[in-house]
Design an enzyme around this catalytic site. Structure first.
Site, short mmCIF file in Angstrom:
data_model
loop_
_atom_site.label_atom_id
_atom_site.label_comp_id
_atom_site.label_asym_id
_atom_site.label_seq_id
_atom_site.Cartn_x
_atom_site.Cartn_y
_atom_site.Cartn_z
N GLU B 66 0.65 -1.25 0.03
CA GLU B 66 0.08 0.00 -0.09
C GLU B 66 0.71 1.28 -0.04
OE1 GLU B 66 -0.43 -2.48 1.86
OE2 GLU B 66 -2.66 -3.34 1.85
N PHE B 128 -11.17 -7.59 13.93
CA PHE B 128 -10.16 -7.96 13.09
C PHE B 128 -9.95 -6.97 11.92
CE2 PHE B 128 -8.69 -10.29 9.03
CZ PHE B 128 -7.59 -10.56 9.41
N MET B 491 23.97 9.20 2.30
CA MET B 491 24.23 10.53 2.98
C MET B 491 24.21 10.49 4.42
SD MET B 491 23.73 13.59 2.38
CE MET B 491 22.86 14.29 1.06
#
Lengths: 177, 576
Positions: B66, B128, B491
């Site tokens: 996602e 759930f 970095m």
């Protein structure tokens, strides 16, 4: 030059929507600003809520917080005011054993002199209610503490400003945009 | 396969008794959504079932995570200026969106996220895959809401799109319970045209514009710093007109990159921690600093106590909360940059500041001699990140949209990319989200299929969302991926070298065979570690009509300069 920290009353007019309290309180939380008191209620306009938030901050911070609050989509308008610019009060209640009311005449004097109202009396306890400035409430609490307080509760500040807040006009401006 | 095709007008105007989940899809179609990114799961399955029915109209892209969906929606939005849409289920599906939402919030990207939620009778019961996603996303969304009734779905989605896109854009989340998706409603879609209590664009004051023009017209050493507000306001032409009419040296923040072409004679480079030497140094010498659509981020200003103290500051911004937030302004001009800059143009005198501009050129020469030339035309054996970017510039003739991740490669790409057109720099600015580039490049390429989209990624960030190679493979997105591999979190390693006595704590990476991984996803790939092979490899990559993976093994311990150490003054910018 560092600015003085003062007490500011922040008034926020909002839509009456779920979740807004969360959004507004998060603005203070992110900046590590402790909310001294927070009251929300309906305002003078139907469907419009009002938050009254008391914080101790610098004027610059008060200004920035108000801008961040106003940025929230459902905030209509936010203001900040000093104590001198507002009329404000708090409420409190004390629950005290009933026997003290009769055995300690000093309590009756305290009630009378402080303009405190007896809300209820029964066999076990009586309840006092007082509205006023924080220092008046604190002074009453100190006086009663000597005798024993079963419960004490104090509300957040409620305040109205000395100056006008033109929310109705603002709402019509929003409606006409 | 049963599919439905409806035009936007039909969707909006035809009142019908339908389910909430169909209302979600029809609302999206009515908003012009033809592509969205997401991942199915229990609480959003009814909507997915409807998407199956409407797949001729809305192309759903199954990302592999996602977070990838959220970043892809961002990439889509950033290059197209349209609203990007991401879809996820409740619980972990919703929380996985959060990094992308936070990134979109700080970089003002219009994204609408729709999440499924457990049925309303289960709310608050720790059911759930239940999380309080409205509570979790509150601090990182422009607006969010939870819908528990089918009849509230169209209005919530309409409001979401309006808020995401209007004024200063941002991410919005609409959480819809499963019972609301199954419930029925009389559907009719009305686009949101306004929200009481929300003024997206404050009115620009002519007095403020006049005051700004007066200061600029009288200035001896004016300097513009523009940000993404110019791109979001589609004010690129107005910016150019102002810059040219008043002859003002103009610099940009990282998100403002590409609003004015890199080669413009008045474009003096990037400001900020790894920005150019001249504009950083001269920020503390200009007499009028004109900030346009930028927010004085701490990476731009360095130490605020020493930032541009000598200058009168003019701040153009759409967001009143940005005025005086970090830097006190002498004149604030609120409003949309397109309108306010057009008004400014009318009030400005034609001017030039040749001697002042020469100061920028002189400092550029200093930077060129000590940094740029070594980065772009190295004589040492190891490959530099800069020469790879230079080669991409050459092969794409500066027309590529460069999507970068976060780290050294990002700074190098932003510094050296030759931007010829706006919306060519897609990067995670404010949040600095590693893992951004690969999924964002997918969204960007799908939104602008005619543009060459090159994702430039470090070996660390690539592995943070490497699974999205699967999305590229399945969707056949011809995105070009360049991994600049220095086998370090570069970095962080640079900071460890400079500020932590070279104690390289957990920054060295043992990497897998990236080319083999890419090939596992049927993506053609090549590894380059010699200079002599680099030009041909980049050429081959750009010539490819398909997705292409190029790994360039660069010098392990190169640093990015100039650099303003964290918290130091912009005048203390270091060249080594």
């Amino acid at each position: 030059m560092s600015e003085d920290i003062k007490t500011f009353t922040i008034s926020v007019y909002t839509e009456n929507n779920i979740g807004l309290l969360n959004r507004i309180s998060a603005i203070f939380q992110r900046r590590h600003i402790n909310i001294e008191s927070l009251t929300t209620s309906q305002s003078e306009i139907d469907g419009v809520n009002r938050f009254v938030i008391v914080v101790n901050v610098t004027k610059t911070n008060a200004e920035k917080i108000v801008k961040q609050i106003e940025k929230q989509v459902e905030t209509i308008k936010a203001y900040y005011h000093t104590d001198e610019e507002t009329i404000f009060t708090e409420s409190c209640m004390f629950k005290i054993k009933s026997e003290l009311l009769f055995e300690e005449p000093q309590i009756q004097n305290i009630i009378k002199e402080s303009n405190t109202r007896i809300v209820t009396v029964n066999k076990e306890f009586f309840v006092l209610e007082k509205s006023g400035r924080r220092n008046e409430i604190e002074s009453l609490r100190r006086d009663l503490n000597v005798f024993g307080i079963m419960q004490f509760v104090r509300s957040g500040r409620i305040a109205v400003t000395k100056d006008e807040m033109k929310i109705t006009e603002l709402l019509s401006a929003f409606n006409n945009q | 396969m049963e599919t439905q095709t409806l035009n936007k007008k039909e969707v909006a105007e035809k009142t019908q008794r339908i389910t909430g989940c169909e209302a979600v899809v029809r609302s999206l179609i009515a908003e012009g959504v033809d592509i969205l990114y997401g991942y199915p799961g229990g609480a959003i399955m009814p909507v997915y079932d409807e998407l199956y029915k409407f797949q001729d109209q809305i192309h759903h892209v199954l990302t592999r995570h996602e977070q990838g969906a959220a970043h892809a929606a961002q990439g889509f939005a950033r290059i197209s200026g349209r609203v990007g849409v991401a879809l996820a289920t409740s619980g972990p599906g919703a929380t996985n969106l959060i990094t992308g939402i936070a990134d979109a919030q700080i970089d003002s990207t219009p994204v609408v996220c729709i999440t499924g939620q457990v049925a309303s009778h289960l709310l608050g019961s720790d059911a759930f895959q239940e999380t309080d996603i409205v509570g979790i996303s509150t601090p990182v969304t422009k607006w969010n809401c939870q819908v528990t009734k089918a009849e509230d779905i169209p209005a919530a989605i309409a409001k979401a799109f309006y808020i995401a896109k209007s004024g200063r854009p941002g991410p919005v989340l609409v959480d819809i319970t499963k019972d609301a998706q199954f419930g029925e409603l009389d559907f009719k879609y009305e686009k949101c045209k306004g929200v009481r209590s929300y003024l997206p664009v404050p009115k620009t004051s002519q007095d403020a514009v006049n005051a700004a023009a007066e200061l600029i017209n009288a200035a001896k050493k004016p300097m513009i710093v523009w940000g993404q507000g110019v791109i979001l306001g589609e004010a690129e032409a107005e910016l150019k007109a102002v810059v040219e009419k008043a002859g003002i040296p103009s610099a940009w923040t990282i998100l403002g990159a590409s609003a004015l072409e890199s080669s413009h004679p008045l474009n003096v480079g990037m400001v900020g921690m790894h920005g150019n030497y001249g504009p950083n140094k001269l920020t503390n010498e200009c007499d009028v600093l004109i900030a346009i659509g930028m927010r004085f981020d701490d990476r731009v200003t360095g130490d605020l106590n020493t930032y541009a103290k000598q200058a009168k500051v003019i701040h153009f911004d759409i967001d009143p909360a940005e005025i005086n937030k970090n830097v006190q302004s002498d004149v604030a001009v609120l409003g949309n940059s397109k309108e306010s800059l057009a008004m400014l143009f009318d009030a400005l005198n034609e001017n030039s500041h040749e001697a002042w501009l020469q100061e920028f050129r002189d400092l550029y020469q200093v930077e060129f001699d000590s940094v740029i030339n070594k980065d772009l035309n190295p004589t040492k054996q190891g490959l530099t990140m800069g020469e790879v970017i230079k080669q991409i510039n050459i092969q794409t003739e500066g027309h590529a949209a460069i999507v970068t991740d976060v780290g050294q490669h990002q700074m190098i790409a932003c510094r050296y990319a030759d931007f010829k057109m706006s919306k060519s720099n897609i990067t995670s600015g404010g949040l600095g989200t590693m893992g951004f580039a690969l999924p964002a490049a997918i969204g960007a390429k799908m939104a602008a299929p005619d543009r060459e989209v090159v994702a430039v990624i470090g070996d660390g960030g690539f592995q943070m969302n490497i699974q999205e190679l699967g999305t590229i493979f399945q969707q056949k997105v011809p995105v070009k991926i360049v991994v600049l591999n220095n086998e370090f979190l570069g970095m962080v390693r640079q900071w460890q070298q400079l500020f932590f006595d070279k104690r390289y704590a957990s920054t060295e990476m043992t990497n897998p065979d990236f080319v083999t991984i890419a090939k596992g996803y049927q993506i053609e790939g090549k590894r380059v570690s010699n200079r002599k092979d680099m030009e041909a490899a980049v050429k081959e990559m750009i010539a490819s009509e398909n997705s292409y993976f190029l790994e360039v093994c660069v010098e392990k311990e190169d640093n990015v300069f100039p650099m303003i150490p964290s918290g130091a003054s912009v005048s203390d910018v270091r060249l080594s």
